[in-house]
Design a protein around this motif. Sequence first.
Motif, short mmCIF file in Angstrom:
data_model
loop_
_atom_site.label_atom_id
_atom_site.label_comp_id
_atom_site.label_asym_id
_atom_site.label_seq_id
_atom_site.Cartn_x
_atom_site.Cartn_y
_atom_site.Cartn_z
N PRO A 59 10.15 -7.49 -9.69
CA PRO A 59 9.04 -6.55 -9.83
C PRO A 59 8.07 -6.99 -10.92
N LEU A 60 6.80 -7.01 -10.59
CA LEU A 60 5.76 -7.37 -11.58
C LEU A 60 4.99 -6.09 -11.86
N PRO A 61 5.26 -5.42 -12.99
CA PRO A 61 4.69 -4.09 -13.23
C PRO A 61 3.18 -4.15 -13.45
N MET A 62 2.44 -3.39 -12.65
CA MET A 62 0.98 -3.56 -12.64
C MET A 62 0.23 -2.23 -12.61
N ALA A 63 -0.77 -2.13 -13.49
CA ALA A 63 -1.72 -1.02 -13.44
C ALA A 63 -2.81 -1.41 -12.46
N TYR A 64 -2.98 -0.59 -11.43
CA TYR A 64 -3.94 -0.90 -10.37
C TYR A 64 -5.10 0.08 -10.51
N LEU A 65 -6.28 -0.44 -10.80
CA LEU A 65 -7.44 0.41 -11.08
C LEU A 65 -8.53 0.14 -10.05
N VAL A 66 -8.97 1.19 -9.38
CA VAL A 66 -9.97 1.01 -8.33
C VAL A 66 -11.35 1.40 -8.87
N ALA B 120 0.83 -1.20 0.00
CA ALA B 120 0.00 0.00 0.00
C ALA B 120 0.87 1.25 0.00
N SER B 121 2.17 1.05 0.24
CA SER B 121 3.10 2.18 0.30
C SER B 121 4.50 1.59 0.23
N GLU B 122 5.50 2.47 0.34
CA GLU B 122 6.88 1.98 0.30
C GLU B 122 7.20 1.10 1.51
N ALA B 123 6.35 1.19 2.55
CA ALA B 123 6.59 0.36 3.73
C ALA B 123 6.25 -1.11 3.49
N GLY B 124 5.54 -1.38 2.40
CA GLY B 124 5.09 -2.76 2.15
C GLY B 124 6.12 -3.63 1.46
N VAL B 125 7.40 -3.27 1.54
CA VAL B 125 8.46 -4.06 0.90
C VAL B 125 9.13 -4.93 1.95
N SER B 126 9.20 -6.24 1.69
CA SER B 126 9.91 -7.14 2.59
C SER B 126 10.96 -7.91 1.80
N ARG B 127 12.15 -8.01 2.37
CA ARG B 127 13.24 -8.72 1.68
C ARG B 127 12.97 -10.21 1.54
N TYR B 128 12.04 -10.74 2.33
CA TYR B 128 11.85 -12.19 2.36
C TYR B 128 10.86 -12.71 1.31
N ALA B 129 10.19 -11.79 0.60
CA ALA B 129 9.21 -12.23 -0.41
C ALA B 129 9.93 -12.63 -1.70
N ASP B 130 9.15 -13.20 -2.63
CA ASP B 130 9.73 -13.61 -3.91
C ASP B 130 9.59 -12.52 -4.96
N GLY C 131 10.08 3.25 -2.78
CA GLY C 131 10.24 1.81 -2.55
C GLY C 131 11.21 1.14 -3.51
N ALA C 132 11.42 1.73 -4.70
CA ALA C 132 12.20 1.07 -5.75
C ALA C 132 13.62 0.67 -5.30
N PRO C 133 14.35 1.55 -4.61
CA PRO C 133 15.71 1.14 -4.22
C PRO C 133 15.72 -0.13 -3.35
N ALA C 134 14.71 -0.28 -2.47
CA ALA C 134 14.66 -1.48 -1.63
C ALA C 134 14.35 -2.72 -2.46
N VAL C 135 13.50 -2.56 -3.47
CA VAL C 135 13.17 -3.69 -4.36
C VAL C 135 14.45 -4.19 -5.02
N LYS C 136 15.27 -3.24 -5.46
CA LYS C 136 16.54 -3.60 -6.12
C LYS C 136 17.51 -4.23 -5.11
N LYS C 137 17.62 -3.59 -3.96
CA LYS C 137 18.57 -4.07 -2.94
C LYS C 137 18.26 -5.51 -2.51
#
Length: 257
Positions: free
Chosen positions: A124-131, A80-90, A113-119
């Motif tokens: 990354p699965l690029p996704m258009a999110y439409l509500v 939901a934000s840059e806080a939702g990044v965990s190193r343990y996910a796939d 969040g992008a630098p953490a995704v790289k680190k």
Amino acid sequence: MRVEAYLRRVLRRDGAGHLTLIDPEKQPPSDAARIAVEASDAGTDGIMVGGSTRAGGKVLDQTVLAIKRKVDLPVILFPASEAGVSRYADAIFFMSMLNSKDPYYLSRAQMMGAPAVKKYGLEPLPMAYLVIEPGGTVGRVGKADLIPRSKPDLAAAYALAGEYFGMRFVYLEAGSGADRPVPVPMVRKVRRTISGVLIIGGGIRSARAAAERVLAGGDLIVTGTLVEQVREVRESLLPLVESIKKAGRRRRRSRTT
Ligand code: 1GP
């Protein structure tokens, strides 16, 4: 195998798939792991971890780790934000809420969040999110300019814009716990417009609602609330997953004949 390749293989094999969404804030990590095990037994194809608030950190890491220890399925972050990044996910749905009025949800959270995704080496699965209406908490928190249920063309135009941006996934979201899922004609219209992986979620609780959206062109059906509300996760998910697979095979047959 990379997660996108895995998901595409599921779609080639079954015609459609199911993802189980677990909100790390809703239960302790051990319960999240139990839900994931039962969902896996019911035939779900992957576990999404995330919620619509900004929580992350320790509880997110512990939830992902607890799930990874118990199931073999890929764990995909749904932040939901840059806080939702965990190193343990796939992998991570690297998503932009294209119909948000707030630049934070369009590109600022992603920038943070992008630098953490790289680190962490997350895929990354690029996704258009439409509500879509009613939109629920995610619509409110994300300041969505909600897509009316009666405007499938608008959803399709957003989805196409996402595809032209290079997003290979499109998620039509009615909001967690929505009283009505994304309308079937909207799913059909978006399917006819884009070629990427089409994900549908929000308010899907019955096997029938799931199957109708697969037959209309949905590739992956997401359910979250359903697994939170029942004690017997496996028993509740089984008919839903089976109906998705049956509808997926039917759709695939009709495409090849
Ligand atoms: C929410 O689309 C997901 O982001 C799942 O919705 O909780 O209604 O299943 P439900």
